[in-house]
Write a protein that holds these residues in place. Structure first.
Motif, PDB file in Angstrom:
ATOM      1  N   ALA A 162     -31.182  -1.405  20.472  1.00 27.34           N
ATOM      2  CA  ALA A 162     -31.929   0.037  20.338  1.00 27.34           C
ATOM      3  C   ALA A 162     -31.878   0.894  19.853  1.00 27.34           C
ATOM      4  CB  ALA A 162     -31.083   0.174  21.821  1.00 27.34           C
ATOM      5  N   ARG A 208     -24.432   4.191  26.546  1.00 28.13           N
ATOM      6  CA  ARG A 208     -24.228   3.903  24.869  1.00 28.13           C
ATOM      7  C   ARG A 208     -25.505   3.772  24.457  1.00 28.13           C
ATOM      8  NH1 ARG A 208     -19.205   2.143  24.156  1.00 28.13           N
ATOM      9  NH2 ARG A 208     -20.176  -0.137  23.295  1.00 28.13           N
ATOM     10  N   TYR A 209     -25.775   2.947  25.624  1.00 32.08           N
ATOM     11  CA  TYR A 209     -27.288   2.456  24.721  1.00 32.08           C
ATOM     12  C   TYR A 209     -28.773   3.718  25.277  1.00 32.08           C
ATOM     13  CZ  TYR A 209     -31.816  -0.676  26.308  1.00 32.08           C
ATOM     14  OH  TYR A 209     -33.247  -1.425  26.191  1.00 32.08           O
ATOM     15  N   GLN A 259     -37.897  -2.055  27.843  1.00 34.19           N
ATOM     16  CA  GLN A 259     -36.741  -2.368  28.341  1.00 34.19           C
ATOM     17  C   GLN A 259     -37.230  -3.616  29.346  1.00 34.19           C
ATOM     18  OE1 GLN A 259     -34.617  -0.576  27.960  1.00 34.19           O
ATOM     19  NE2 GLN A 259     -36.215   0.816  27.296  1.00 34.19           N
ATOM     20  N   ASP A 264     -26.444  -4.247  22.707  1.00 39.44           N
ATOM     21  CA  ASP A 264     -27.533  -4.125  23.523  1.00 39.44           C
ATOM     22  C   ASP A 264     -27.437  -2.755  22.662  1.00 39.44           C
ATOM     23  OD1 ASP A 264     -27.942  -5.628  25.191  1.00 39.44           O
ATOM     24  OD2 ASP A 264     -27.079  -5.110  27.111  1.00 39.44           O
ATOM     25  N   VAL A 265     -26.461  -1.660  22.349  1.00 38.54           N
ATOM     26  CA  VAL A 265     -27.153  -0.562  21.963  1.00 38.54           C
ATOM     27  C   VAL A 265     -27.432  -0.669  20.900  1.00 38.54           C
ATOM     28  CG1 VAL A 265     -25.477   1.461  20.810  1.00 38.54           C
ATOM     29  CG2 VAL A 265     -24.487   0.100  23.486  1.00 38.54           C
ATOM     30  N   SER A 305     -21.307  -3.208  20.820  1.00 37.30           N
ATOM     31  CA  SER A 305     -22.649  -3.984  21.615  1.00 37.30           C
ATOM     32  C   SER A 305     -23.275  -4.221  20.891  1.00 37.30           C
ATOM     33  CB  SER A 305     -22.637  -2.658  23.046  1.00 37.30           C
ATOM     34  OG  SER A 305     -23.926  -3.214  23.908  1.00 37.30           O
ATOM     35  N   ILE A 337     -23.867   0.505  28.345  1.00 36.22           N
ATOM     36  CA  ILE A 337     -25.128   1.052  28.660  1.00 36.22           C
ATOM     37  C   ILE A 337     -25.225   2.674  28.647  1.00 36.22           C
ATOM     38  CG2 ILE A 337     -26.548   1.116  30.843  1.00 36.22           C
ATOM     39  CD1 ILE A 337     -25.074  -0.855  32.010  1.00 36.22           C
ATOM     40  N   ARG A 340     -28.172   1.775  34.455  1.00 34.94           N
ATOM     41  CA  ARG A 340     -29.481   1.622  33.789  1.00 34.94           C
ATOM     42  C   ARG A 340     -30.394   2.165  33.327  1.00 34.94           C
ATOM     43  NH1 ARG A 340     -29.377  -3.434  33.330  1.00 34.94           N
ATOM     44  NH2 ARG A 340     -27.455  -3.992  31.376  1.00 34.94           N
TER      45      ARG A 340
END
Length: 950
Positions: free
Chosen positions: A590, A552-553, A740, A586-587, A584, A550, A519
């Motif tokens: 973001a 891709r994030y 973050q 997360d992605v 995801s 991660i 990350r």
């Protein structure tokens, strides 16, 4: 016979005219074409059946009027909505296609539009140009110039990427200065291709420099800063500072202040290196030496600290209310400490911490790390005293922790050092932190803080040694230190696009098994392509197509940072696609957040673009919408943003409500309830949220952090991501790292990097601050006043008290206490008590009740009077971004800003002043530099002599 037939049928049909096309006589065919051209708008459907005959006439090289046949064919295809074919035959019509008829002929207007679009597309794709197409575009361009439509001509030239025509449009206009400024704005806000934008800026620099007598050096250096041409800027500064004209010195100083405000650190270093080649640079108190001090940032930082301390209006009652609203909750405890840091960011005021040392000492482990780092936020800018301030927590000898101290405090202190010195040319501090990082036997927690600190000190310097030392830490493969090392590497290589660094970081991301390191690397990689735009697409494609979510994030942040502030359509399209398609959460979150970084220069667009995503079933997408709106609309008070965020603040998911509260506080920064009535309700909602026992912890944390953001910097700072078209690199990066905190709460402190004091500070040509510099705010004072302080429980109770006798000494003591209460608080001592220490018990002094004074009565009477429509502000003054539009300067006064007549105009921050009466004495204000000076008591009796009590 043919004429009779034409006359009989023209009123009802074009058949008679069309029949003439079958004749073998060219004259008859030409006459038919002319008559058909007159009735084509009425009989186009009938004529279209004979369009092949028209085409054959155009293709017949022996036909004398082929251009007329082409024009008629073009009009037929236009009515058939076949615009590509219509354009091709219009090109064959030559001069018969009259561009002057654009205003009153829909056909001409449409074909010209199609022609320009085709020409632009051909130019942008580097295809082969059709000379006929070029001819029409140039005729249209010339027509615009003849009719005085210079901006329209410029628009065509820019769209067609014709630098020669851009120059022609600027130089032929009657107001070249206005056209230059307009071209600069268009180039920075509308041209998406980075290389072409740079070519336009180079052209503008050449035109600016042609005017030798009245060169706009502010505009020239602004263009050169975007072009990353530090050497040319340094040469201009050297030319100005070695001039015999005082006014030139003032211009050089102002450019220096602007550069420190906007330019990346490596640019400033390069410019300083060029200036240092002058032998006079080593002399003291010379104009050149002063300019070098300006470029180093010392003066700006000193005056910012002084302003934030002088005008500190933090309401400690808010913090006390938050502190008393919960018990034994480590998340809220840490959030309160962070909120205090935001409220006092840069003010150097640590009163709340000193008053609550025992409560503060409850922080353990990473909470202690964060609490210690918060001191760096509060003391941000104390670059000369940073080691003294944080000495109780720093590792002994700067390399290793002692057995008696906490590694978490040490790591937090090192992180705090980085915040204090962030993006500042501090070689000594960089070396200090480098020594800690180089000690690979140090505790990972200590290295974690040291890598954060070193990355902040070396931000965008691209120093190989710093990068290599943190890479060595990362290769130890410790999750804690490795994550911070990866972020630090990205900060050092910020915006470099260095292929070697990118390959090394990406390869290790695929090798390591630690998610935290991956990350950190994902964000570090995103930082390397900051501002690179199309040049960053190679890395963006590698990250966004990676199988690891991660990475891709990180790809989403790479898009947001590479195209920050550009509003690039392709980048927006990519983010929207990922926001609704990636597996995801997360992605997807973001992707939505980074829409805010793309659109902060056009904040009204963001709520419109994300409005549908705000209704997504996925809470991560809704959270992303909240932060995107907060980032893009920070400090704007935009109604559309507030309307979108209010439902999200009542969302059924706690972390969505958290994000909405944080975003609302960002949007409402520096606004009071007079400007925006929703401010009062929002403050009440925050208090209700953190004080309600049934509310989820995540939402409470959001309300606590929001209270700190809303009153950041003693209510004298706001999130500022750009100024006059210039992206503020440190601020954008700080806000990106702040987001973050979802994974790691210490990231919260990065928000302090995005905060800017909202002030106008005037300095004379000796770089001193004269108190006589005043200016006017043409609005009623309440419009931009500080929010009223909260009332304590005792103040809320109405107590009726009769007359009370009072001794003269008691009265003077009460007056002194009142002065201290009104005076901004500062650090009384350079050293802070360690967080684990026990405070000395203190007894609050009893205040004698007193009857209302005559002053209080007069104040009440004044409140009833009609409020004035303007107010006078004195140097240094608090001026909010929305207030700047109402500021005016008296050009007949003694001090006038040097930039008042320039193209860029007055800006918040430091403004160099022109002294119209240089011979008169000046009343100079001395910066307090973070230390509170005790007031001298007048006419007080001497204290009694020492004695012993038996």
């Amino acid at each position: 016979m043919a004429t009779a037939t034409l006359s009989n049928h023209s009123a009802y049909s074009a058949a008679g005219i069309l029949s003439l096309l079958d004749e073998n006589d060219f004259d008859l065919q030409e006459m038919a074409l002319r008559k058909l051209d007159q009735v084509v708008d009425q009989y186009w459907a009938e004529i279209s059946e004979s369009v092949r005959k028209l085409e054959s006439l155009y293709e017949n090289e022996k036909f004398p009027n082929r251009e007329l046949a082409a024009l008629l064919t073009s009009k037929v295809y236009y009515h058939l909505n076949e615009f590509d074919e219509s354009l091709q035959f219009a090109l064959g019509a030559g001069n018969l296609f009259d561009v002057s008829k654009q205003d009153d002929d829909e056909y001409v207007n449409k074909i010209i539009s199609k022609c320009i679009d085709t020409y632009i597309q051909t130019r942008q794709n580097n295809g082969k140009e059709d000379p006929r197409l070029t001819n029409i575009v140039e005729r249209m361009f010339d027509r615009c110039l003849q009719e005085g439509e210079y901006k329209q001509a410029l628009g065509i030239a820019i769209e067609a990427r014709r630098l020669d025509k851009i120059t022609q449009a600027i130089k032929i206009s009657p107001n070249i200065k206005e056209m230059l400024n307009y071209t600069f704005d268009v180039a920075m806000n509308l041209i998406e291709l980075r290389d072409f934008r740079h070519n336009v800026l180079k052209q503008l620099v050449d035109i600016y420099m042609e005017d030798k007598e009245n060169t706009d050096y502010f505009a020239v250096t602004q263009c050169l800063t975007f072009l990353d041409d530090a050497k040319s800027v340094a040469n201009i500064l050297h030319q100005l500072i070695t001039s015999n004209e005082v006014n030139d010195h003032a211009i050089a100083y102002q450019i220096g202040f602007d550069l420190h405000d906007r330019a990346p650190q490596h640019f400033l270093v390069s410019a300083r290196d060029v200036l240092l080649q002058d032998p006079k640079a080593e002399e003291q108190e010379t104009p050149l030496a002063k300019l070098l001090t300006v470029l180093s940032g010392e003066i700006t930082i000193q005056h910012n600290v002084d302003f934030l301390l002088r005008h500190n209006h933090t309401d400690l009652q808010i913090l006390n209310n938050i502190k008393s609203s919960f018990e034994r909750n480590s998340v809220l405890h840490s959030g309160t400490i962070t909120s205090n840091a935001f409220m006092h960011a840069g003010t150097t005021v640590d009163k709340f911490l000193r008053d609550n040392l025992e409560w503060l000492g409850k922080a353990n482990n990473w909470a202690k790390f964060s609490a210690t780092a918060s001191l760096g936020v509060i003391q941000k800018g104390r670059i000369k005293d940073s080691l003294t301030i944080l000495k109780p927590y720093l590792p002994s000898s700067g390399t290793a922790s002692t057995a008696s101290s906490s590694v978490y405090s040490e790591g937090g202190a090192l992180f705090g050092l980085g915040i204090i010195h962030s993006n500042h040319l501090a070689n000594d501090m960089t070396q200090y932190l480098l020594n800690v990082v180089s000690n690979q036997s140090a505790d990972p927690v200590v290295q974690h803080g040291a890598c954060f600190g070193l990355g902040l000190c070396g931000m965008a310097t691209q120093e190989a040694e710093l990068y290599e030392k943190m890479k060595d830490v990362m290769f130890l493969d410790n999750a804690v230190s490795g994550e911070a090392a990866a972020i630090g590497m990205g900060l050092v290589m910020l915006g470099s696009g260095d292929d070697k660094a990118i390959d090394e970081m990406l390869n290790y991301a695929h090798e390591t098994a630690h998610e935290k390191i991956i990350r950190g690397l994902a964000m570090g990689l995103a930082l390397t392509v900051y501002g690179r735009e199309e040049e960053g697409n190679k890395l963006i494609d590698r990250l966004t197509n990676d199988k690891d979510p991660i990475l891709r994030y990180g790809g989403m942040y790479a898009i947001g940072l590479a195209f920050a502030g550009t509003g690039n359509n392709n980048a927006i399209r990519k983010l929207l696609q990922v926001a609704v398609s990636d597996v995801s959460d997360d992605v997807r979150r973001a992707a939505v957040i980074n829409l805010g970084f793309l659109l902060f220069k056009s904040p009204k667009q963001c709520p419109r673009i994300v409005s549908l995503l705000a209704e997504s079933y996925n809470p991560h997408v809704r959270y992303g919408v909240a932060l995107a709106v907060g980032i893009s609309c920070a400090g704007s008070g935009l109604k559309e943003a507030l309307d979108l965020l209010e439902p999200l603040a009542l969302d059924r998911v706690d972390f969505v409500r958290q994000g909405a509260l944080i975003a609302q506080s960002m949007v409402l920064m520096q606004l009071n309830e007079v400007q925006e009535p929703k401010v009062a309700d929002f403050r009440k909602h925050l208090q209700k949220t953190w004080s309600t026992r049934a509310e989820e912890v995540m939402c409470k944390l959001g309300s606590i952090l929001s209270a700190g953001i809303l009153d950041a910097g003693g209510r004298n700072a706001t999130i500022c991501l750009h100024r006059h078209g210039n992206n503020k690199m440190r601020n954008i990066v700080g806000l990106a790292l702040f987001t973050q905190y979802w994974f790691w709460y210490p990231y919260l402190h990065f928000l302090s990097l995005s905060l800017e004091p909202t002030s106008i500070i005037g300095l004379n040509t000796d770089l001193k601050m004269p108190s006589q510099f005043t200016f006017k705010s043409n609005q009623k004072p309440s419009m931009f006043a500080y929010p009223p302080p909260l009332k304590t429980e005792e103040e809320k109770k109405e107590v009726t008290v009769g007359p009370v006798a009072e001794l003269s000494l008691s009265a003077k003591a009460r007056v002194r206490e009142e002065r201290k209460r009104r005076r901004p608080e500062g650090s009384a001592t350079p050293l802070l008590t360690p967080l684990t220490s026990t405070p000395t018990p203190q007894v609050d002094p009893k205040q004698l009740p007193s009857q209302p004074s005559q002053t209080d009565k007069d104040t009440k009477k004044q409140k009833k009077k009609k409020e004035p429509t303007s107010e006078s502000l004195t140097n240094p003054a608090r001026v909010t971004p929305s207030q700047l539009n109402f500021i005016s300067f008296d050009t007949t006064s003694r001090y006038v800003p040097i930039k008042l007549s320039s193209s860029s105009g007055i800006n918040l921050g430091i403004n160099v002043l022109s002294d119209t009466k240089p011979g008169e004495d000046a009343d100079i204000l001395t910066p307090q530099a973070g230390q509170k000076s005790e007031e001298k008591e007048e006419n007080e009796p001497q204290p009694p002599a020492s004695f012993e009590w038996n």
